[in-house]
Design an enzyme around this catalytic site. Structure first.
Site, PDB file in Angstrom:
ATOM      1  N   LYS A 156     -16.678  -7.274   6.772  1.00  0.00           N
ATOM      2  CA  LYS A 156     -15.737  -8.163   7.466  1.00  0.00           C
ATOM      3  C   LYS A 156     -15.247  -7.511   8.768  1.00  0.00           C
ATOM      4  CE  LYS A 156     -12.548  -6.753   3.833  1.00  0.00           C
ATOM      5  NZ  LYS A 156     -11.758  -7.081   2.690  1.00  0.00           N
ATOM      6  N   ARG A 175      -1.909  -6.564  -8.124  1.00  0.00           N
ATOM      7  CA  ARG A 175      -0.728  -7.374  -7.806  1.00  0.00           C
ATOM      8  C   ARG A 175      -0.559  -8.525  -8.784  1.00  0.00           C
ATOM      9  NH1 ARG A 175      -2.837  -8.159  -1.829  1.00  0.00           N
ATOM     10  NH2 ARG A 175      -4.617  -8.457  -3.175  1.00  0.00           N
ATOM     11  N   SER A 199      -2.829  -7.678   3.339  1.00  0.00           N
ATOM     12  CA  SER A 199      -3.088  -7.479   4.770  1.00  0.00           C
ATOM     13  C   SER A 199      -3.512  -8.809   5.393  1.00  0.00           C
ATOM     14  CB  SER A 199      -4.198  -6.455   4.968  1.00  0.00           C
ATOM     15  OG  SER A 199      -3.846  -5.233   4.399  1.00  0.00           O
ATOM     16  N   HIS A 247       0.843  -1.206   0.000  1.00  0.00           N
ATOM     17  CA  HIS A 247       0.000   0.000   0.000  1.00  0.00           C
ATOM     18  C   HIS A 247       0.880   1.259   0.000  1.00  0.00           C
ATOM     19  CE1 HIS A 247      -3.047  -2.620   2.371  1.00  0.00           C
ATOM     20  NE2 HIS A 247      -3.551  -2.453   1.164  1.00  0.00           N
TER      21      HIS A 247
END
Ligand code: PNS
Length: 172
Positions: free
Chosen positions: A47, A96, A134, A23
């Protein structure tokens, strides 16, 4: 013909639970491309996060302190509405791997349908960070693995504090 705005404001939205070096790399590169970059944490995520929005705001604020054109904020509701409120012309997202592409394509096209003048700009993650997420950072750290180099140092310290607090609670 659409004119280029005098000052380009971009929003980099996400959960940032917690912020990783991937990030941070995107924030650094985004800060060079746009006049102003707003890093925006989603508040109404379904979440259950490890860190509260306030903790994530603190962590982000610490790591972006050296970038005068970067601001940290949080938002509720639709991202396109928040972008309109902040007068942003661009949404910034990182890709990514191919696995990110499908979700990013869907959301970018939905956002374009909702607000056609808002452009999504994708930056390819630095190859050194392309495996970092993460979710994996939390999993590896929770199971005792090393995460140095994957998250900013201040975030590692907070993770350590959080883990020892959880362990203490478990022992009670
Ligand atoms: O870091 P994440 O969890 O991949 O970020 C996802 C995020 C926050 C960018 C996305 O969930 C989002 O924009 N949520 C806001 C609600 C919204 O606008 N949903 C419609 C998107 S098409």
């Amino acid at each position: 013909m659409l004119r280029k705005p005098r000052s380009v404001v971009a929003i980099y939205p996400g959960s940032f639970d917690p912020i990783t070096n991937g990030h941070l790399d995107l924030i650094q590169r985004g800060s060079r491309l746009f006049d102003r970059l707003i890093v925006a944490i989603l508040r109404n995520a379904t979440k259950a996060p490890l860190f509260s929005v306030e903790e994530r705001m603190e962590m982000l604020t610490e790591v972006v302190a050296g970038y005068p054109n970067v601001e940290v904020d949080s938002f509720n509701g639709l991202l396109v509405d928040y972008a309109a409120q902040r007068k942003a012309q661009v949404l910034l997202r990182g890709i990514r791997a191919i696995s990110d592409y499908e979700y990013e394509l869907q959301t970018a096209l939905m956002n374009r349908r909702l607000r056609p003048d808002l452009e999504t700009v994708f930056l390819l993650a630095n190859e050194a960070h392309s495996f970092i997420s993460s979710r994996l950072v939390k999993e590896v750290f929770g199971l005792g693995g090393k995460i140095s180099g994957l998250v900013p140092h201040s975030v590692e310290t907070r993770l350590q504090r959080r883990l020892s607090k959880t362990k203490r609670k478990g022992a009670e």
